[in-house]
Design a protein around this motif. Structure first.
Motif, PDB file in Angstrom:
ATOM      1  N   MET A 167       0.831  -1.204   0.000  1.00 61.72           N
ATOM      2  CA  MET A 167       0.000   0.000   0.000  1.00 61.72           C
ATOM      3  C   MET A 167       0.866   1.255   0.000  1.00 61.72           C
ATOM      4  O   MET A 167       0.628   2.192  -0.765  1.00 61.72           O
ATOM      5  N   GLU A 168       1.886   1.275   0.856  1.00 62.70           N
ATOM      6  CA  GLU A 168       2.747   2.444   0.926  1.00 62.70           C
ATOM      7  C   GLU A 168       3.486   2.676  -0.395  1.00 62.70           C
ATOM      8  O   GLU A 168       3.619   3.817  -0.844  1.00 62.70           O
ATOM      9  N   PHE A 169       3.978   1.597  -1.009  1.00 58.83           N
ATOM     10  CA  PHE A 169       4.666   1.742  -2.292  1.00 58.83           C
ATOM     11  C   PHE A 169       3.711   2.305  -3.341  1.00 58.83           C
ATOM     12  O   PHE A 169       4.088   3.158  -4.152  1.00 58.83           O
ATOM     13  N   LEU A 170       2.464   1.837  -3.351  1.00 57.15           N
ATOM     14  CA  LEU A 170       1.481   2.354  -4.302  1.00 57.15           C
ATOM     15  C   LEU A 170       1.172   3.825  -4.046  1.00 57.15           C
ATOM     16  O   LEU A 170       0.797   4.558  -4.966  1.00 57.15           O
ATOM     17  N   LEU A 171       1.335   4.260  -2.800  1.00 58.17           N
ATOM     18  CA  LEU A 171       1.119   5.668  -2.455  1.00 58.17           C
ATOM     19  C   LEU A 171       2.365   6.520  -2.691  1.00 58.17           C
ATOM     20  O   LEU A 171       2.347   7.720  -2.449  1.00 58.17           O
TER      21      LEU A 171
ATOM     22  N   LEU B 242       0.509   5.278  -7.626  1.00 53.31           N
ATOM     23  CA  LEU B 242      -0.794   5.829  -7.993  1.00 53.31           C
ATOM     24  C   LEU B 242      -0.666   7.307  -8.342  1.00 53.31           C
ATOM     25  O   LEU B 242      -1.208   7.779  -9.353  1.00 53.31           O
ATOM     26  N   TRP B 243       0.073   8.060  -7.542  1.00 52.85           N
ATOM     27  CA  TRP B 243       0.242   9.499  -7.783  1.00 52.85           C
ATOM     28  C   TRP B 243       1.012   9.746  -9.077  1.00 52.85           C
ATOM     29  O   TRP B 243       0.683  10.661  -9.837  1.00 52.85           O
ATOM     30  N   ASP B 244       2.032   8.935  -9.358  1.00 51.18           N
ATOM     31  CA  ASP B 244       2.765   9.058 -10.620  1.00 51.18           C
ATOM     32  C   ASP B 244       1.815   8.871 -11.798  1.00 51.18           C
ATOM     33  O   ASP B 244       1.853   9.638 -12.775  1.00 51.18           O
TER      34      ASP B 244
END
Length: 278
Positions: free
Chosen positions: A131-135, A165-167
């Protein structure tokens, strides 16, 4: 009445199956129910164990939805991306409610089983790290702790090198005509994301524009998610502070200090900065 014996009204609705029921075959409830194996007789350990396991299931769903959103942005499908983000928002609300059974643990009650789980720590959760990596909160050093599990290590490694996700959101906006700085578009994806004034400017144009723009809805959905993540971290901090105070965390973490630093982190920083400019 059958031979003088009462029959429950819903008996006729119950089918007889050879083997397990279709419900069991689909949900695997017996498997889920077999996974609770407390180490002690402490009355609060079952609540702690089930709450933690349920959180892991919500992590899995949220990861699924954020990955779906990333794929949709890459395919220029804003509608599908918004749907996935909305589903993840509802899932995160349920995740945050998972602290409720643990919120009133006293130090004595927590100590009744804390020693039993030894060096186990939520910081070791592979799904939480995903989750953190995706964020966009990435760290290559995290991978070493998961090298012993090839599946976890591979998944985390892939996410480390993949756009967050932000990228994906920023690349999508760039393709939609909201120009993003080259250093943002070409950044090292393995590094944590850093706020950029050029991204703030792009969101300023969106927020100052038509208030029914789907991109404004996107910004608000992402803000909801950022707020829910921060609330989850803060509630985690409060639960730990109430149950064990400033003691050292399990697995050698610094406990409250570590949680406080994480609770202060702000996701999607430009979405918060832009509110001072509109």
């Amino acid at each position: 009445m059958i031979n003088g014996t009462s029959v429950p009204e819903d008996t006729t609705d119950l089918a007889v199956f050879q083997g397990t029921s279709p419900y069991e075959d689909y949900v695997h409830a017996s498997v889920l129910g077999s996974l609770q194996q407390p180490f002690t007789d402490a009355p609060d350990e079952m609540s702690f164990l089930i709450s933690t396991q349920v959180m892991e299931l919500w992590f899995a769903l949220i990861i699924h939805e954020w990955r779906a959103a990333c794929d949709a942005f890459a395919q220029e499908d804003l509608t599908a991306a918004l749907d996935a983000l909305e589903r993840s928002r509802r899932a995160h609300l349920a995740l945050n409610a998972g602290w409720t059974p643990l919120a009133a643990l006293t130090p004595v009650r927590f100590n009744g089983f804390r020693a039993a789980f030894g060096k186990a720590s939520g910081a070791q959760s592979a799904r939480y790290r995903m989750m953190e990596f995706l964020l966009g909160e990435k760290s290559a050093g995290i991978l070493e702790g998961h090298r012993g599990d090839p599946v976890e290590y591979t998944e985390l490694s892939e996410l480390l090198h993949a756009p967050s996700l932000w990228d994906e959101v920023l690349h999508f906006l760039h393709r939609r005509g909201h120009r993003m700085p080259a250093e943002v578009l070409q950044r090292d994806l393995r590094r944590p994301y850093q706020s950029d004034p050029g991204v703030v400017a792009a969101w300023r144009r969106i927020y100052a524009g038509p208030q029914h723009d789907p991109l404004l809805r996107l910004g608000e959905l992402l803000t909801d998610i950022a707020e829910l993540v921060q609330r989850w971290r803060f509630d985690h901090l409060l639960v730990v502070r109430r149950a064990m105070g400033a003691k050292q965390g399990s697995a050698g973490t610094s406990g409250l200090d570590w949680l406080e630093r994480r609770a202060r982190r702000q996701l999607f920083p430009e979405l918060w900065a832009v509110r001072s400019d509109v």
